[in-house]
Design a protein around this motif. Structure first.
Motif, PDB file in Angstrom:
ATOM      1  N   GLY A  83       0.595  -1.155   0.066  1.00 43.32           N
ATOM      2  CA  GLY A  83      -0.067   0.001   0.039  1.00 43.32           C
ATOM      3  C   GLY A  83       0.924   1.204  -0.039  1.00 43.32           C
ATOM      4  O   GLY A  83       0.167   2.283   0.438  1.00 43.32           O
ATOM      5  N   LEU A  84       2.053   1.102  -0.404  1.00 41.67           N
ATOM      6  CA  LEU A  84       3.029   2.282  -0.557  1.00 41.67           C
ATOM      7  C   LEU A  84       3.213   2.964  -1.991  1.00 41.67           C
ATOM      8  O   LEU A  84       3.112   2.274  -2.794  1.00 41.67           O
ATOM      9  N   ASN A  85       3.443   4.306  -2.107  1.00 40.45           N
ATOM     10  CA  ASN A  85       3.562   4.708  -3.419  1.00 40.45           C
ATOM     11  C   ASN A  85       4.950   4.666  -4.022  1.00 40.45           C
ATOM     12  O   ASN A  85       5.068   4.181  -5.163  1.00 40.45           O
ATOM     13  N   SER A  86       5.838   4.480  -3.144  1.00 38.28           N
ATOM     14  CA  SER A  86       7.186   4.338  -3.706  1.00 38.28           C
ATOM     15  C   SER A  86       7.833   3.308  -2.815  1.00 38.28           C
ATOM     16  O   SER A  86       7.594   3.057  -1.802  1.00 38.28           O
ATOM     17  N   VAL A  87       8.924   2.834  -3.619  1.00 42.33           N
ATOM     18  CA  VAL A  87       9.952   1.725  -3.032  1.00 42.33           C
ATOM     19  C   VAL A  87      10.453   2.247  -1.875  1.00 42.33           C
ATOM     20  O   VAL A  87      10.586   1.680  -0.857  1.00 42.33           O
ATOM     21  N   ASP A  88      10.967   3.666  -1.839  1.00 38.76           N
ATOM     22  CA  ASP A  88      11.868   4.115  -0.836  1.00 38.76           C
ATOM     23  C   ASP A  88      10.958   4.130   0.321  1.00 38.76           C
ATOM     24  O   ASP A  88      11.600   3.937   1.747  1.00 38.76           O
ATOM     25  N   ALA A  89       9.681   4.296   0.540  1.00 36.89           N
ATOM     26  CA  ALA A  89       8.952   4.134   1.422  1.00 36.89           C
ATOM     27  C   ALA A  89       8.808   3.047   2.204  1.00 36.89           C
ATOM     28  O   ALA A  89       8.570   3.151   3.629  1.00 36.89           O
ATOM     29  N   VAL A  90       9.187   1.930   1.784  1.00 36.08           N
ATOM     30  CA  VAL A  90       9.457   0.634   2.175  1.00 36.08           C
ATOM     31  C   VAL A  90      10.401   0.574   3.288  1.00 36.08           C
ATOM     32  O   VAL A  90      10.514  -0.039   4.332  1.00 36.08           O
ATOM     33  N   LEU A  91      11.499   1.186   2.675  1.00 35.54           N
ATOM     34  CA  LEU A  91      12.627   0.981   3.414  1.00 35.54           C
ATOM     35  C   LEU A  91      12.780   1.299   4.830  1.00 35.54           C
ATOM     36  O   LEU A  91      12.416   2.198   5.158  1.00 35.54           O
ATOM     37  N   GLY A  92      13.521   0.291   5.659  1.00 38.23           N
ATOM     38  CA  GLY A  92      13.673   0.805   7.104  1.00 38.23           C
ATOM     39  C   GLY A  92      12.363   0.290   7.760  1.00 38.23           C
ATOM     40  O   GLY A  92      12.546   0.168   9.086  1.00 38.23           O
ATOM     41  N   LYS A  93      11.358  -0.309   7.189  1.00 41.46           N
ATOM     42  CA  LYS A  93      10.069  -0.466   8.113  1.00 41.46           C
ATOM     43  C   LYS A  93      10.256  -2.134   8.069  1.00 41.46           C
ATOM     44  O   LYS A  93      11.131  -2.753   7.720  1.00 41.46           O
ATOM     45  N   THR A  94       9.285  -2.610   8.978  1.00 35.36           N
ATOM     46  CA  THR A  94       9.387  -4.310   8.902  1.00 35.36           C
ATOM     47  C   THR A  94       7.921  -4.411   9.004  1.00 35.36           C
ATOM     48  O   THR A  94       7.004  -3.832   8.720  1.00 35.36           O
ATOM     49  N   ASP A  95       7.755  -5.835   8.735  1.00 34.65           N
ATOM     50  CA  ASP A  95       6.422  -6.419   8.639  1.00 34.65           C
ATOM     51  C   ASP A  95       5.529  -5.889   9.676  1.00 34.65           C
ATOM     52  O   ASP A  95       4.135  -5.868   9.592  1.00 34.65           O
ATOM     53  N   PHE A  96       5.983  -5.681  10.953  1.00 32.78           N
ATOM     54  CA  PHE A  96       5.184  -5.071  11.849  1.00 32.78           C
ATOM     55  C   PHE A  96       4.410  -3.890  11.478  1.00 32.78           C
ATOM     56  O   PHE A  96       3.268  -3.502  12.229  1.00 32.78           O
ATOM     57  N   ASP A  97       4.974  -3.304  10.633  1.00 36.65           N
ATOM     58  CA  ASP A  97       4.354  -1.991  10.228  1.00 36.65           C
ATOM     59  C   ASP A  97       3.162  -2.060   9.206  1.00 36.65           C
ATOM     60  O   ASP A  97       2.197  -1.418   8.989  1.00 36.65           O
ATOM     61  N   PHE A  98       3.224  -3.390   8.753  1.00 35.23           N
ATOM     62  CA  PHE A  98       2.182  -3.595   7.573  1.00 35.23           C
ATOM     63  C   PHE A  98       0.889  -4.868   7.974  1.00 35.23           C
ATOM     64  O   PHE A  98       0.059  -4.730   7.434  1.00 35.23           O
ATOM     65  N   PHE A  99       1.496  -5.694   8.876  1.00 37.85           N
ATOM     66  CA  PHE A  99       0.569  -6.890   9.044  1.00 37.85           C
ATOM     67  C   PHE A  99       0.269  -6.701  10.331  1.00 37.85           C
ATOM     68  O   PHE A  99       0.765  -6.324  11.306  1.00 37.85           O
TER      69      PHE A  99
END
Lengths: 580, 398
Positions: A83-99
């Motif tokens: 659900g993120l617009n750019s690939v960069d927005a994913v960086l540094g996040k973990t699964d706990f941020d999405f699931f």
């Protein structure tokens, strides 16, 4: 399924390599950038762009995580699904941020285990949820990433959403189960047979009918599967099923079950299938033992019905002469009184004449009395009345003795029978059935030898054929044809057999029903007029009980002739086609 | 002289009948036709009072012949003389024949049947009837419910349910039929509350007859000039008569006809009350003055009584001819010859006893019989048994 998994594995390996290259590229580029020639750099840049394009356009998850399971790289698909617009927005996040936390915890534990053990995780089916929160499945491969010293520095992951596929598989499984349940719930026996006549399907009705379970029977030949067939030619019969196209019926397949003789009736249908190894024949059947017993009872009922109808006709045949016998005798009684009066009067004249006292008055009185008595009429009518009375008595006694001949009480065994005489009796007994629509003409061969017969059964056949002939003629009359038709019954002695021909002047048997007229329950008569058993019984009596043949010749608008041949004693007639 | 045609496909039958009835040649002009076609030609040449036909004949059969006779010579009486059992006959020829005789049939039965249909014919064709009925104008016709019901009962495939449904559609008819079913003459152990049970218990034919009775009671509404309660009394009397008739010792096969005739025997009085109220009142006062029975006053005034009028109407409505006959003669049972205790006698006796019970409800010995009735009973040969019948009648009321 296997093929797909293999593809995924290959893909996963390829992606792992690619990711490794990219990561390496990063590392190389950042640490040694200055020492690279610009030419080399541009080659690497090209390479990277191409790889990036590939990675971003693949509809699978691709990502690299560090030791703490933080995203350090993700492809466009991953970002999009998260659900993120750019690939960069994913960086540094973990699964706990999405699931959801439990799910994220499972993923985290798996990844930590991969990195701790250094053992990759191939094609693990993981439960997951999509953005809308619907449950789905991900086929995941996670491999540890090592630095140049061989230390695990993170992991590369690749995953595919297989939710749709899982759903399809589930639907397929359900429908297979459903089909299985249906097949087993059908009360009919269902047996699938492949092109080698090996059994491929065997439902529970088959199991209970034959007492053999699916497991012990699958793959066996239908001919040798353990069913105790009681027909000596059953093997040929089954082989003929396998060689034929289209569908056919087989109503007489006796087999033994728990020491009891049962009857199987089946319809065999050839099924066209793409795969040569699967079912080729579908045998659908049921145990018709009980039905056959009912049919036998019905035949008995038909016999009783025809006897009942015959009884009404015979009553009529007896009541008619009884009526005129009674009328005539009553007349004779009155006539005798009148004649007595006349005689008394004549005696008066005689006496007077003797005494010579005969006067005109006496003569007038006597003349008047004789006229009153209508003596002339009486003298004309009395002889006729007596003659008709005697004729009536003969008619009744002929009928009564014919009835005795017809019913043949007590003889079930075969006895030598004078067929001409038997037919004559049956014609007499059935007179009321034909006399209103037809005349009966007989042409008997007097050289006919006695034939060993069950007399009651034989007479029943002749009766059925005469009644049918009368009905055929009545139909013609009802449609405006001539009022009275003709039934001609002929017997002939031939070298091997005797032949009985029963010919009617009806409308003939229509082309389309000719093949079926000997079938049980087949009737063209209106409801209530016949059970459709008459000809079936005739066939069974002639063919099965007397080793004879029965067939017919028919012509539209001209009538039908049934031809029965009964072998001379000790001979057997070769089976012939049932109809001409 | 009455003209009578005998039809059979067996010439010996015709010869026998000709000889047997030779003695009747002076009173009857008898013709004989071999087969249906010949019979129809003979009819066309000169009409007959009675046609007696065999049932099954090659070519035109008896049913077809009598159907033609019914349509073209409606006043001709039609009799079937057949070698088939009566059950088969009755189901196959109900609307076509007035009487069924089974072969072998003896001379006296044949003769008395001919005499009786002729007697009924004479009564129904009498000028007095035509005159009286002519003044009434149009007679009421039966409701479509009844017509529908009669058709359904005729159809051998009709079920109890479908007959019951037809009756249910008509609330008035259902109510009346149930009332009749539960009245004394069926002597049912429990009360029937639904037309379906009525049909199941009593059979379609009986229920159809009850429906006809309910029709008759309904279509003749008494005029305002009629003293109140008269029609109710007539209906009550009809039911009492039916109850008594059902108790009388007669052959079971004639029972339905008898009960129907008993139930409808005074329909002529209802016709008078609704269509000719002046006559009705005049009859009442005349009967009071002259201390005679209403039927005698009617005969005095009109030449005929309610018995013949009712029979005439019910004949038009198509009830069984034997019931018409029993109604027509219920005050003059000796007008016709009888074979045993038949419907005509039963209705006469039941009517007599019902009147007696109505006049002296408490008195079990009964009143003195009128001289006329005493003579009738003696002629019928049942005078000695009348006390026994009275006992049965008293039981029927309980």
């Amino acid at each position: 399924m296997n093929g797909l998994t293999a593809n995924i594995s290959v893909l996963a390996t390829a992606v792992t390599v690619l990711v490794a290259l990219v990561v390496l590229g990063f590392v190389v580029i950042t640490s040694r950038a200055n020492r690279r020639l610009s030419a080399q750099k541009s080659i690497l840049d090209d390479e990277r762009t191409r790889l990036r394009a590939l990675i971003d356009n693949i509809p699978d998850f691709m990502y690299v995580k560090d030791r703490q399971s933080r995203f350090v790289f993700a492809n466009a698909y991953t970002a999009q699904v998260l659900g993120l617009n750019s690939v960069d927005a994913v960086l540094g996040k973990t699964d706990f941020d999405f699931f959801p936390p439990e799910l994220a915890a499972t993923f985290f534990a798996d990844e930590q285990e991969v990195m701790r053990s250094g053992q990759p995780l191939y094609n693990r089916e993981e439960k997951s949820v999509d953005r809308a929160g619907n449950q789905t499945y991900i086929l995941t491969t996670k491999v540890p990433l090592r630095d140049n010293k061989g230390r695990v520095m993170g992991l590369a992951g690749v995953g595919r959403d297989i939710g749709e596929r899982k759903k399809n598989e589930e639907a397929l499984r359900t429908s297979r189960q459903e089909a299985e349940i249906f097949i087993n719930a059908v009360p009919s026996i269902l047996i699938g047979v492949d092109h080698d006549s090996r059994i491929t399907r065997w439902n529970s009705a088959a199991t209970s009918a034959f007492g053999l379970s699916e497991t012990e029977i699958l793959g066996k030949q239908l001919t040798d599967c353990g069913v105790k067939w009681l027909r000596p030619d059953m093997r040929e019969e089954i082989q003929s099923w396998c060689s034929e196209r289209g569908s056919r019926r087989c109503d007489l397949a006796p087999f033994q079950m728990n020491g009891e003789k049962r009857l199987l009736g089946v319809t065999i249908t050839a099924v066209r299938v793409a795969n040569a190894n699967s079912t080729k024949l579908l045998v659908i059947g049921s145990d018709i033992t009980d039905r056959s017993a009912l049919e036998a009872q019905l035949r008995q009922a038909q016999k009783l019905e025809s006897v009942g109808q015959l009884a009404a006709g015979i009553a009529h045949e007896i009541n008619t002469p009884t009526q005129y016998i009674g009328d005539n005798v009553r007349f004779l009684k009155d006539a005798f009184q009148d004649l007595r009066t006349v005689l008394v009067n004549y005696e008066r004249v005689l006496a007077a004449a003797k005494d010579c006292t005969l006067s005109c008055e006496i003569l007038q009185e006597v003349t008047a009395a004789v006229e009153r008595a209508d003596a002339r009429y009486l003298l004309d009518e009395i002889p006729k009345a007596i003659e008709q009375t005697l004729e009536g008595v003969t008619r009744v006694s002929t009928l009564v003795s014919a009835m005795k001949e017809f019913s043949h009480p007590g003889t079930k065994d075969k006895t030598p029978l004078d067929l001409n005489h038997a037919i004559e009796s049956t014609i007499t007994v059935a007179r009321n059935e034909w006399k209103y629509v037809s005349d009966v003409e007989t042409d008997f061969d007097m050289s006919l030898p006695p034939i060993s017969c069950q007399p009651g059964e034989f007479n029943q056949v002749i009766l059925n054929l005469i009644v049918n002939a009368a009905h055929a003629i009545a139909d013609v009359a009802a449609k405006g044809g001539p009022e009275k038709g003709k039934i001609r019954i002929q017997t002939r002695n031939c070298p091997e057999w005797v032949e009985i021909r029963i010919q009617d002047s009806g409308s003939g048997i229509p082309e389309k029903v000719r093949a079926r007229i000997f079938d049980p329950f087949f009737t063209t008569k209106e409801i209530g007029k016949g059970t459709g058993q008459g000809l079936a019984i005739a066939r069974s009596v002639v063919v099965d009980k007397h080793d004879g043949t029965i067939h017919f010749e028919t012509e539209d608008g001209r009538g039908t002739t049934f031809i029965i041949r009964l072998p001379h004693d000790g001979k057997v007639l070769a089976a012939e086609a049932a109809h001409a | 002289m009455k003209r009578i045609l005998f039809v059979d496909d067996e010439s010996k039958i015709l010869d026998g009948i000709k000889r047997m009835l030779h003695a009747d040649r002076k009173r009857w002009d008898m013709q004989f036709a071999l087969g249906g076609e010949a019979a129809l030609r003979t009819c066309e040449a000169g009409s007959f009072d009675v046609v007696i036909s065999d049932m099954r004949m090659p070519g035109m059969d008896g049913a077809t012949l009598l159907g033609h006779v019914r349509d073209r010579f409606p006043s001709t009486a039609r009799i079937i003389l057949s070698g088939y059992s009566e059950v088969t006959l009755a189901t196959r020829s109900v609307p076509i024949a007035h009487r069924y005789l089974a072969k072998p049939c003896d001379a006296s039965e044949l003769q008395s049947t001919i005499e009786r249909v002729c007697a009924l014919q004479d009564i129904l064709c009498a000028p007095e009837i035509q005159q009286t009925v002519g003044t009434i104008g149009e007679l009421p016709s039966l409701s479509s419910t009844y017509t529908h019901l009669a058709q359904a009962v005729q159809d051998p495939d009709t079920s109890i349910d479908s007959v019951a449904k037809i009756i249910e559609q008509d609330v008035a008819m259902s109510a009346k039929v149930l009332q009749l079913v539960n009245s004394a003459f069926f002597g049912l152990a429990r009360t029937i509350t639904h037309p379906k049970n009525a049909v199941a218990h009593l059979g379609m034919e009986t229920v159809k007859n009850l429906a006809l009775a309910s029709e008759a009671f309904r279509v003749f509404m008494p005029d305002s000039r009629i003293p109140p309660g008269t029609c109710e009394a007539i209906q009550a009397h009809a039911q009492r008569t039916a109850a008594i008739a059902s108790m009388l010792p007669m052959e079971p096969k004639g029972r339905d006809i008898t009960v129907l005739a008993a139930l409808l025997h005074d329909i002529g009085r209802l016709i008078l009350a609704s269509k000719m109220p002046d006559k009705f009142c005049a009859v009442l006062s005349s009967a009071r003055e002259r201390r005679c029975e209403p039927f005698e006053a009617e005969e005095e005034l009109m030449g005929i009584s309610h018995a013949e009028m009712g029979a005439y109407l019910l004949g038009l409505w198509g009830i069984p001819n034997l019931a018409v006959e029993a109604i027509a003669h219920h005050h003059h049972p000796t007008r016709i010859p009888h074979s045993g205790f038949d419907s005509s006698i039963a209705v006469y006796v039941a009517d007599l006893l019902a009147h007696e019970l109505e006049a002296h409800p408490q008195d079990s010995t009964g009143s003195e019989l009128r001289e006329y009735d005493r003579a009738c009973l003696e002629t019928l040969g049942i005078f000695s048994r009348f006390a026994e019948f009275r006992e049965l009648a008293l039981q029927s009321g309980n």
